[in-house]
Design a protein around this motif. Structure first.
Motif, PDB file in Angstrom:
ATOM      1  N   CYS A   1       9.894   4.902   8.622  1.00 58.28           N
ATOM      2  CA  CYS A   1       8.631   4.965   7.439  1.00 58.28           C
ATOM      3  C   CYS A   1       7.859   6.013   8.171  1.00 58.28           C
ATOM      4  O   CYS A   1       7.184   5.835   9.296  1.00 58.28           O
TER       5      CYS A   1
ATOM      6  N   CYS B   1       4.292   3.716   8.822  1.00 57.63           N
ATOM      7  CA  CYS B   1       4.107   2.698   9.923  1.00 57.63           C
ATOM      8  C   CYS B   1       5.317   2.757  10.892  1.00 57.63           C
ATOM      9  O   CYS B   1       5.368   1.877  11.769  1.00 57.63           O
TER      10      CYS B   1
ATOM     11  N   HIS C   1       8.038   1.667  10.469  1.00 53.53           N
ATOM     12  CA  HIS C   1       9.204   0.578  10.605  1.00 53.53           C
ATOM     13  C   HIS C   1      10.389   1.336   9.986  1.00 53.53           C
ATOM     14  O   HIS C   1      10.487   2.173   9.476  1.00 53.53           O
TER      15      HIS C   1
ATOM     16  N   CYS D   1       9.309   1.358   2.230  1.00 59.95           N
ATOM     17  CA  CYS D   1       9.300   0.692   3.373  1.00 59.95           C
ATOM     18  C   CYS D   1       9.249  -0.713   3.083  1.00 59.95           C
ATOM     19  O   CYS D   1       8.412  -1.091   2.222  1.00 59.95           O
TER      20      CYS D   1
ATOM     21  N   CYS E   1       5.569  -1.892   4.741  1.00 60.56           N
ATOM     22  CA  CYS E   1       4.150  -1.377   4.230  1.00 60.56           C
ATOM     23  C   CYS E   1       4.358  -0.982   2.692  1.00 60.56           C
ATOM     24  O   CYS E   1       3.224  -0.588   2.172  1.00 60.56           O
TER      25      CYS E   1
ATOM     26  N   HIS F   1       5.426   1.791   1.577  1.00 61.29           N
ATOM     27  CA  HIS F   1       5.205   3.001   1.430  1.00 61.29           C
ATOM     28  C   HIS F   1       6.379   3.754   0.783  1.00 61.29           C
ATOM     29  O   HIS F   1       7.728   3.422   1.280  1.00 61.29           O
TER      30      HIS F   1
HETATM   31 ZN   LIG Z   1       5.902   1.706   6.221  1.00 62.75          ZN
END
Ligand SMILES: [Zn+2]
Length: 292
Positions: free
Chosen positions: A36, A39, A41, A57, A60, A62
């Motif tokens: 991501c 973040c 991830h 994601c 988060c 996103h």
């Molecule tokens: Zn994220």
């Protein structure tokens, strides 16, 4: 995969669908799997309702697509056509003009021109992050009107400075060919201040070993650099049927890019695709590595 020896037909066959192209771009953008951009991830939900996949994601929320923030952002032209354009620009010593590209990828001349313009912008931006280092030599050269015997500059002549980083064996490692504007537009003369501006902009600070020959007709100009400048002019004239000053720098940068990849024995297409589809930060890191 060997893209250097791949024919246009083989490339078109291999990357004939948006899916195949999306997979390729996903791989160069996230070679170790999805990350991501917000973040970091590593897990995402895939949405396939759109033309190209969208990754959300799972941490988060996103949403990222493979083309967000790249040359393709905001373009309605298919990924397949973009990737093919990058392949055609990558052909060693060839490149492509907008007329030919529009015919091959079946878009208007305006769209083809814009695609090439954006790819060249990526190349130009990457080169701006690199300075010549180590042993550097710089020579003057001319683009256009190769047989002008006068000391005065013909209006269709453009003065160039060509610089190169050499390795410990004196072999060229990285090249830059830059258009320079003389103080007096009628003189075929590169002044000290123009030469100094080139040094400040394109050579790393504290480089002591700089051999610069800015006079024309000087026997001190080095042959390999003269050959590079001649090849650049020949390619521009043959592919684009001559150019004015306005976009000349972009084409010189495109030529230098292919030449630099060839010097490094690096496949051009994967590198150019990486520059076009990765974030600007990783482009800089990659290019800094390449120049050293
Ligand atoms: Zn994220």
């Amino acid at each position: 995969m060997d893209f250097t020896n791949m024919s246009l037909e083989q490339f078109q066959c291999q990357y004939s669908t948006e899916d195949a192209c999306a997979k390729y771009v996903f791989h160069i953008k996230w070679p170790n799997g999805f990350i991501c951009p917000r973040c970091e991830h590593r897990h995402a939900y895939l949405t396939k309702t759109r033309r190209l996949p969208l990754y959300e994601c799972s941490h988060c929320r996103h949403q990222s697509s493979i083309t967000a923030g790249t040359v393709m952002e905001g373009s309605r032209t298919e990924l397949r056509k973009w990737l093919l354009s990058i392949f055609l620009v990558s052909r060693e010593e060839q490149g492509i003009n907008a007329v030919e590209l529009s015919r091959i990828i079946q878009v208007t001349y305006k769209t083809a021109w814009l695609i090439l313009f954006k790819i060249r912008q990526v190349i130009q931006k990457a080169d701006q992050n690199i300075r010549l280092t180590g042993s550097v030599r710089v020579n003057s050269a001319v683009y256009g009107r190769p047989f002008n015997p006068s000391v005065h500059k013909h209006p269709k002549e453009h003065l160039l400075l060509i610089g190169s980083s050499l390795n410990e064996h004196g072999v060229d490692q990285y090249l830059k060919i830059k258009l320079v504007i003389p103080e007096n537009p009628r003189d075929r003369h590169i002044s000290r201040s123009v030469s100094l501006a080139f040094t400040n902009q394109h050579i790393a600070p504290h480089t002591n070993n700089i051999e610069s020959v800015t006079r024309f007709y000087s026997p001190k100009r080095t042959r390999p650099l003269m050959i590079f400048a001649h090849q650049a002019s020949k390619w521009i004239n043959e592919t684009f049927h001559g150019l004015g000053a306005r976009h000349l720098q972009m084409y010189l940068d495109e030529f230098s890019f292919r030449m630099n990849m060839t010097i490094k024995n690096t496949q051009i297409f994967p590198r150019l695709a990486l520059l076009c589809f990765s974030s600007p930060i990783s482009c800089c890191t990659y290019f800094t590595r390449l120049a050293s």
